[in-house]
Design a protein around this motif. Structure first.
Motif, mmCIF file in Angstrom:
data_model
loop_
_atom_site.group_PDB
_atom_site.id
_atom_site.type_symbol
_atom_site.label_atom_id
_atom_site.label_comp_id
_atom_site.label_asym_id
_atom_site.label_seq_id
_atom_site.Cartn_x
_atom_site.Cartn_y
_atom_site.Cartn_z
ATOM 1 N N ARG A 245 -3.882 0.830 -39.099
ATOM 2 C CA ARG A 245 -4.693 1.141 -37.913
ATOM 3 C C ARG A 245 -3.851 1.214 -36.645
ATOM 4 O O ARG A 245 -4.278 1.783 -35.636
ATOM 5 N N GLY A 248 -2.717 5.018 -34.769
ATOM 6 C CA GLY A 248 -3.380 5.835 -33.769
ATOM 7 C C GLY A 248 -2.999 5.522 -32.342
ATOM 8 O O GLY A 248 -3.466 6.192 -31.415
ATOM 9 N N SER A 267 -4.939 -3.004 -31.715
ATOM 10 C CA SER A 267 -5.728 -2.186 -32.643
ATOM 11 C C SER A 267 -7.007 -2.872 -33.098
ATOM 12 O O SER A 267 -7.670 -2.401 -34.019
ATOM 13 N N ASP A 274 -12.594 5.438 -37.626
ATOM 14 C CA ASP A 274 -11.553 6.028 -36.785
ATOM 15 C C ASP A 274 -10.312 6.337 -37.613
ATOM 16 O O ASP A 274 -9.697 7.407 -37.469
ATOM 17 N N VAL A 275 -9.935 5.387 -38.458
ATOM 18 C CA VAL A 275 -8.773 5.588 -39.320
ATOM 19 C C VAL A 275 -9.022 6.736 -40.291
ATOM 20 O O VAL A 275 -8.144 7.584 -40.529
ATOM 21 N N GLN A 277 -10.668 9.328 -39.914
ATOM 22 C CA GLN A 277 -10.598 10.629 -39.257
ATOM 23 C C GLN A 277 -9.161 11.115 -39.092
ATOM 24 O O GLN A 277 -8.921 12.323 -38.979
ATOM 25 N N SER A 278 -8.201 10.190 -39.077
ATOM 26 C CA SER A 278 -6.810 10.579 -38.849
ATOM 27 C C SER A 278 -5.936 10.471 -40.093
ATOM 28 O O SER A 278 -4.840 11.043 -40.121
ATOM 29 N N ILE A 279 -6.395 9.749 -41.116
ATOM 30 C CA ILE A 279 -5.629 9.587 -42.346
ATOM 31 C C ILE A 279 -6.525 9.973 -43.523
ATOM 32 O O ILE A 279 -7.597 9.392 -43.711
ATOM 33 N N SER A 291 -4.134 17.578 -45.318
ATOM 34 C CA SER A 291 -3.699 16.815 -44.149
ATOM 35 C C SER A 291 -2.276 17.162 -43.726
ATOM 36 O O SER A 291 -1.863 16.826 -42.613
#
Length: 332
Positions: A245, A248, A267, A274-275, A277-279, A291
């Motif tokens: 985490r 970000g 964090s 949230d994590v 959405q990015s991983i 990705s």
């Protein structure tokens, strides 16, 4: 053709496990392997941080085909640049020419441990620039005496210099660092899938090569993408949140926090969603491969995957890595 690599994440695995993963990653078909070089993990829950260079030496003997690189080493505080040059030369000999020295300006997390404070970013980049000049001179076989703004070297010479030399990559994050380091570097390293940075580097590096400042060989553009494969998506998201985490926060934050406790505090309000959405997390190999698309589209030639978490690493390499590589190569 885009090449795909495997990250030996020293912050999340012990030294013997890392060597075992390196062998399995080579067998799974990865083209190269990179290692982080940390004194501390990002978060205490990761739980590891062995000495990267010892691990690399063992990996060089345990593998046969994959290229190897640091991603990245800071040659300014914890390590003196003359010592980094010696380590890099030895690694190139041990790996039979498979090693690339990846360098960067470092993070407070790892460098503050020597008790010398943490300089401002401009000073850190000045230190890195000076260090690169020293390292290159030593790797070229010269006897080096240096009295600079930040480093002194007294009659240093490397006695085991690989005849093919050691290519150097430098980590950058924006146009200013591209302008500064492209003339000093063979290869580009970044965690930002930004085509403008890639194009800016190509232009600056070509100008430097024409002036015989930088190497004239083909530049590799090396990026890194975290994923968290697992048969249960919810469990994979939970693992990515527990272990990654911090990711970000962005480099302006990540470079300056001093301890795993600091990253934990910074964090604490990052949610699992949230994590996620990015991983990319879970068993869907198409989603995991997708990705990497931003890096492919930005012109990266080399993309190293990070499989987040030590738990499940053996299963990932045995079951998912080969099929995932097929999808990544088809995408590229």
């Amino acid at each position: 053709m885009t090449r795909f690599g495997y990250t030996l994440m020293t912050e999340q695995s012990g030294p013997k496990d890392l060597v075992r993963y390196a062998v399995a990653a080579e067998q799974a078909g990865f083209d190269f392997e990179v290692t982080s070089d940390h004194y501390s993990p990002w978060l205490a829950s990761q739980g590891h941080s062995p000495y990267a260079w010892t691990v690399l030496g063992a990996v060089a003997q345990a593998t046969e085909r994959v290229d190897l690189a640091t991603y990245v080493t800071c040659p300014t505080m914890r390590y003196h640049p003359a010592v980094v040059a010696q380590k890099a030369a030895t690694m190139q000999v041990l790996s039979d020419g498979r090693f690339t020295l990846g360098l960067g300006a470092g993070e407070n997390l790892n460098e503050h441990v020597i008790g010398e404070g943490w300089p401002a970013v401009e000073v850190r980049q000045e230190m890195l620039e000076e260090a690169v000049h020293i390292i290159r001179s030593l790797l070229d076989g010269h006897v080096v005496t240096w009295a600079g703004n930040y480093f002194r070297v007294d009659s240093a010479k490397l006695w085991d210099v690989p005849p093919e030399g050691v290519p150097i990559g430098i980590a950058v994050s924006g146009p200013k660092s591209v302008e500064r380091f492209a003339p000093l570097s063979d290869h580009f390293i970044s965690t930002v899938p930004d085509k403008k940075l890639v194009d800016g580097w190509r232009s600056a590096h070509a100008d430097a090569a024409a002036a015989s400042v930088a190497g004239s060989g083909a530049t590799r553009f090396i990026g890194q993408v975290p994923i968290c494969w697992g048969t249960d998506r919810e469990a994979a998201v939970a693992q990515a949140h527990d272990q990654f985490r911090w990711f970000g926060g962005g480099w302006s934050v990540n470079a300056d926090l001093p301890t795993p406790d600091g990253f934990d505090g910074a964090s604490q309000f990052v949610r699992e969603e949230d994590v996620a959405q990015s991983i990319a997390c879970g068993p869907d190999l198409d989603a995991l491969a997708e990705s990497a698309r931003a890096f492919i589209d930005a012109g990266y030639t080399d993309i190293a995957l990070v499989q987040v978490g030590d738990d499940g690493q053996d299963q990932f390499l045995a079951e998912a890595a080969g099929p995932l590589l097929e999808k990544l190569r088809a995408l590229a």
